[in-house]
Design an enzyme around this catalytic site. Structure first.
Site, PDB file in Angstrom:
ATOM      1  N   THR A  20      44.030  62.369  77.167  1.00  0.00           N
ATOM      2  CA  THR A  20      44.337  60.996  77.570  1.00  0.00           C
ATOM      3  C   THR A  20      45.709  60.833  77.310  1.00  0.00           C
ATOM      4  O   THR A  20      46.695  60.291  78.312  1.00  0.00           O
ATOM      5  CB  THR A  20      43.566  59.931  76.813  1.00  0.00           C
ATOM      6  OG1 THR A  20      42.240  60.099  76.857  1.00  0.00           O
ATOM      7  CG2 THR A  20      43.825  58.500  77.356  1.00  0.00           C
ATOM      8  N   THR A  21      46.224  61.310  76.244  1.00  0.00           N
ATOM      9  CA  THR A  21      47.839  61.101  76.070  1.00  0.00           C
ATOM     10  C   THR A  21      48.701  61.849  76.700  1.00  0.00           C
ATOM     11  O   THR A  21      49.772  61.589  77.210  1.00  0.00           O
ATOM     12  CB  THR A  21      47.977  61.402  74.366  1.00  0.00           C
ATOM     13  OG1 THR A  21      47.062  60.733  73.771  1.00  0.00           O
ATOM     14  CG2 THR A  21      49.404  61.228  73.835  1.00  0.00           C
ATOM     15  N   TYR A  47      31.898  56.082  83.630  1.00  0.00           N
ATOM     16  CA  TYR A  47      31.452  55.193  84.746  1.00  0.00           C
ATOM     17  C   TYR A  47      30.165  55.373  85.157  1.00  0.00           C
ATOM     18  O   TYR A  47      29.507  54.442  85.386  1.00  0.00           O
ATOM     19  CB  TYR A  47      32.518  55.666  85.968  1.00  0.00           C
ATOM     20  CG  TYR A  47      32.004  54.970  87.181  1.00  0.00           C
ATOM     21  CD1 TYR A  47      32.941  53.757  87.429  1.00  0.00           C
ATOM     22  CD2 TYR A  47      31.648  55.223  88.386  1.00  0.00           C
ATOM     23  CE1 TYR A  47      32.750  52.668  88.603  1.00  0.00           C
ATOM     24  CE2 TYR A  47      31.357  54.493  89.424  1.00  0.00           C
ATOM     25  CZ  TYR A  47      31.588  53.305  89.397  1.00  0.00           C
ATOM     26  OH  TYR A  47      31.769  52.629  90.641  1.00  0.00           O
ATOM     27  N   TYR A  70      34.196  64.878  72.887  1.00  0.00           N
ATOM     28  CA  TYR A  70      35.179  63.816  72.449  1.00  0.00           C
ATOM     29  C   TYR A  70      34.452  62.560  72.585  1.00  0.00           C
ATOM     30  O   TYR A  70      34.147  62.371  74.020  1.00  0.00           O
ATOM     31  CB  TYR A  70      36.454  63.839  73.441  1.00  0.00           C
ATOM     32  CG  TYR A  70      37.298  62.776  73.044  1.00  0.00           C
ATOM     33  CD1 TYR A  70      37.346  61.925  72.614  1.00  0.00           C
ATOM     34  CD2 TYR A  70      38.415  62.667  74.401  1.00  0.00           C
ATOM     35  CE1 TYR A  70      38.743  60.975  72.278  1.00  0.00           C
ATOM     36  CE2 TYR A  70      39.473  61.911  74.052  1.00  0.00           C
ATOM     37  CZ  TYR A  70      39.393  61.152  73.237  1.00  0.00           C
ATOM     38  OH  TYR A  70      40.519  60.180  72.940  1.00  0.00           O
ATOM     39  N   ARG A  92      36.788  53.995  76.628  1.00  0.00           N
ATOM     40  CA  ARG A  92      37.176  54.562  77.652  1.00  0.00           C
ATOM     41  C   ARG A  92      36.022  54.785  78.617  1.00  0.00           C
ATOM     42  O   ARG A  92      36.180  54.843  79.861  1.00  0.00           O
ATOM     43  CB  ARG A  92      38.410  55.773  77.666  1.00  0.00           C
ATOM     44  CG  ARG A  92      39.643  55.258  77.225  1.00  0.00           C
ATOM     45  CD  ARG A  92      40.291  56.603  77.139  1.00  0.00           C
ATOM     46  NE  ARG A  92      41.797  56.192  76.477  1.00  0.00           N
ATOM     47  CZ  ARG A  92      42.667  55.595  77.464  1.00  0.00           C
ATOM     48  NH1 ARG A  92      42.629  55.370  78.610  1.00  0.00           N
ATOM     49  NH2 ARG A  92      44.115  55.135  76.775  1.00  0.00           N
ATOM     50  N   LYS A 145      35.618  64.991  68.396  1.00  0.00           N
ATOM     51  CA  LYS A 145      36.348  64.259  68.231  1.00  0.00           C
ATOM     52  C   LYS A 145      35.920  62.924  68.281  1.00  0.00           C
ATOM     53  O   LYS A 145      35.660  62.343  69.333  1.00  0.00           O
ATOM     54  CB  LYS A 145      37.652  64.572  69.256  1.00  0.00           C
ATOM     55  CG  LYS A 145      38.841  63.542  69.286  1.00  0.00           C
ATOM     56  CD  LYS A 145      39.967  63.621  70.367  1.00  0.00           C
ATOM     57  CE  LYS A 145      40.912  62.447  69.926  1.00  0.00           C
ATOM     58  NZ  LYS A 145      42.170  62.640  71.163  1.00  0.00           N
ATOM     59  N   ILE A 163      43.142  64.726  65.747  1.00  0.00           N
ATOM     60  CA  ILE A 163      43.592  65.108  66.934  1.00  0.00           C
ATOM     61  C   ILE A 163      44.525  64.061  67.217  1.00  0.00           C
ATOM     62  O   ILE A 163      43.943  62.670  67.640  1.00  0.00           O
ATOM     63  CB  ILE A 163      42.558  65.307  68.056  1.00  0.00           C
ATOM     64  CG1 ILE A 163      42.229  66.728  67.794  1.00  0.00           C
ATOM     65  CG2 ILE A 163      43.613  65.511  69.372  1.00  0.00           C
ATOM     66  CD1 ILE A 163      41.326  67.181  69.063  1.00  0.00           C
TER      67      ILE A 163
END
Length: 292
Positions: free
Chosen positions: A47-48, A110, A136, A141, A164, A206
């Site tokens: 994402t980052t 989604y 993750y 999100r 994560k 992370i």
């Protein structure tokens, strides 16, 4: 295998030029800066790293740049996620993952699958992956939490080595830690919850903040892992104000603005994100100055 993913993994940003292309010089500076700061492994295409708005061609080029810049040969984790399981399996089978140590895959967004759907999604991906898989969990999100029960079921897969955890649910994290095996890693996905996570059996983090403050953050995590919680707490409180500002206008908007102040990269992001507002930039600069 799992020892290399203990400590601090930095979720690298992707530096862009004003024209929107990858800024190679800035990326090299970032890898050098975080490596010298003491990070234990490097995470790309998360994402980052704005993986949602970089192309397959850019991802391949970016990975090659990382290999060239990674002079200390730190372990590399490659972010790879999606809600089309079949397409994701095809992608992982087509990718050249030579030099990659593990994959990091966010839960499918989604589609809103059940826990059984999440379990089967990850099982299929782990079966197909030539590299170990780190789950993750980021329900903010994906709109779906990976429950502790599902995580522990998946932990039995020989090719799934950790998670994560970014649910912010410490009760859930404790349930994972209570039952996890020694061959499975509980990794914090929230910088500010890293010390509590380590205290219950977590292996590290992370981190977003490690892009900007690798030295402070890595010392904090090392102290926590060594049971020096008072020293770790002092470092945590020191960065609390800056961290609280990083996400006001989306990630990695805040941390890129801080990196701009540190002369490492420009603050440009790709739409639909926009670079930090003047007011946020001023607040971040002030918070950063307090750390010097």
């Amino acid at each position: 295998m799992i020892e290399k993913f203990k400590g601090v993994g930095v979720a690298l940003v992707t530096p862009f030029t004003e024209q929107g292309t990858v800024d190679v010089g800035a990326f090299n500076r970032l890898v050098d800066y975080t490596t010298r700061g003491g990070v234990d492994y490097l995470v790309i295409h998360g994402t980052t790293g704005e993986a949602a708005t970089t192309t397959e061609k850019e991802k391949a080029e970016f990975l090659e740049l990382l290999f060239q810049a990674n002079i200390k040969k730190l372990p590399v984790v490659y972010g790879l996620g999606g809600n089309n399981t079949a397409a994701l399996i095809n992608e992982v089978q087509q990718l050249n993952l030579e030099g990659v140590d593990a994959l990091l895959s966010a839960g499918p967004a989604y589609s809103l699958p059940t826990q059984e759907g999440i379990f089967q999604h990850y099982t299929a991906l782990a079966d197909a992956s030539p590299k170990p898989l780190i789950l993750y969990n980021v329900p903010a999100r994906t709109a779906r939490n990976i429950s502790a029960e599902t995580t522990l079921r998946l932990a039995e897969h020989e090719n799934i080595i950790g998670i994560k955890e970014a649910s912010k649910d410490l009760n859930q994290c404790m349930e994972i830690a209570r039952h996890q095996s020694e061959s499975f890693l509980l990794i914090s996905g929230d910088d500010m919850l890293t010390i509590p996570m380590i205290s219950i059996g977590g292996a590290g983090v992370i981190s977003v903040l490690a892009n900007a403050l690798p030295d402070i953050f890595c010392k904090m995590v090392t102290n926590a892992l060594n049971g020096k919680y008072e020293e770790a707490q002092q470092a945590l409180f020191k960065v609390l104000e800056l961290n609280s500002l990083l996400y006001c206008e989306g990630n990695p908007v805040g941390v890129k603005q801080v990196l701009k102040e540190l002369n490492i990269c420009e603050p440009y992001v790709r739409l639909p994100l926009v670079k930090a507002s003047n007011s946020l930039g001023a607040d971040l600069k002030q918070a950063l100055q307090k750390l010097s």
